[in-house]
Motif scaffolding. Sequence first.
Motif, PDB file in Angstrom:
ATOM      1  N   HIS A 291       3.673  -1.610   4.502  1.00 13.60           N
ATOM      2  CA  HIS A 291       4.447  -1.988   5.692  1.00 13.60           C
ATOM      3  C   HIS A 291       5.943  -1.808   5.495  1.00 13.60           C
ATOM      4  N   GLY A 292       6.338  -1.275   4.329  1.00 17.46           N
ATOM      5  CA  GLY A 292       7.736  -0.931   4.131  1.00 17.46           C
ATOM      6  C   GLY A 292       8.583  -1.989   3.455  1.00 17.46           C
ATOM      7  N   ALA A 293       7.993  -2.857   2.650  1.00 12.29           N
ATOM      8  CA  ALA A 293       8.764  -3.883   1.936  1.00 12.29           C
ATOM      9  C   ALA A 293       8.341  -3.899   0.472  1.00 12.29           C
ATOM     10  N   CYS A 294       9.309  -4.095  -0.415  1.00 16.34           N
ATOM     11  CA  CYS A 294       9.022  -4.138  -1.843  1.00 16.34           C
ATOM     12  C   CYS A 294       9.983  -5.118  -2.516  1.00 16.34           C
ATOM     13  N   ASP A 295       9.433  -6.097  -3.244  1.00 20.89           N
ATOM     14  CA  ASP A 295      10.231  -7.076  -3.986  1.00 20.89           C
ATOM     15  C   ASP A 295      10.003  -6.865  -5.475  1.00 20.89           C
ATOM     16  N   ILE A 296      11.091  -6.704  -6.231  1.00 22.35           N
ATOM     17  CA  ILE A 296      11.001  -6.452  -7.667  1.00 22.35           C
ATOM     18  C   ILE A 296      11.835  -7.486  -8.411  1.00 22.35           C
TER      19      ILE A 296
END
Length: 329
Positions: free
Chosen positions: A131-136
């Motif tokens: 869905h277009g979100a990434c948390d690193i």
Amino acid sequence: GRLGRATEIEALELHLSMLFPDLKDTKQEPEIAATLAKIRSKTVHEPLRIQNYAQWRLDKVTPMSNHSAVYHFSWTDGLRGTPNLRHRGQTVWNNTWHTTLLAEVGENMEGPLPWIERDYTPISTPLEWEHGACDILIKVYHNGLATCWLRKLPLGTTVWLSQPKLTLCVPSLVPEIGQKTFKPASALLILGGTGVVVASQILQHHGAALMCPLSIVYSCRKDDVLLGKDLVTWCKTTKLKSLVLLLTEAQDGPLPFPDISFAGLQDFASLPNVSVLHARLSQQVLQAQLSALKKPTRIVVSGPAPFNASVSNFLSHFVPRATVTILSA
């Protein structure tokens, strides 16, 4: 030309002019001239594109400790791929995954290009990626080329993240797809520092693809306890059979996020399946944990290289090497 680097094309043209002062006298002149024109036309008219990478926008930075923060990204183009590997019939392979970040640090000792590569395991879900979100979750090192560059980026800057890559198959918890049918009776995660992110991804499969009891031994500095709230929640909801939290002394030197404090130790102390020890990891701690687990046990080790080497040495005295999976963090 594929990378869109105009300076490299100019350097190539200069090099050719030195090799062939009068290019028209060579038999290859038409071919060379046509190739250079094609490359230059792409550089002028096509946007920068790197194969198997997509551009993501840095939206927010959330400090988690004095040394680490969650970097929140959203995608700006559609070539981001998917962590959900599929085979015939579109059946999804259960797996954990990682992505590679390109840090544009300029001239460096790691290669001829201005980028350096760093692998990271997101704490967000595959669905969020699609869905277009990434948390690193990233630890900032005061002398780290990539993390120092990343920390200075203004919000709204775009960065390159690779398409997702397989880390471990689930439930086998091994990187080889050929062994993915192995089903352990229990699993022990031995984690150091930011290696705790592996637990976040593995536990996304708990109760579905992963049914065996899961235990964690987590070693970190007392000023860099990461995913503390998640660990407490996992213990309360019995996603974790047990947790041993080993705290070592705070790290000397400058603090990237000095205003952050962790006050959640009392939450751990109240849980019956948690042990908090102010000590370094030892062979005795690992033996005690493994003796209480059903066999066969899959052991996953994830942390910095010195941590992994130390754990490997401890385990070599009492468990077969084939039962251990080692990941770098």
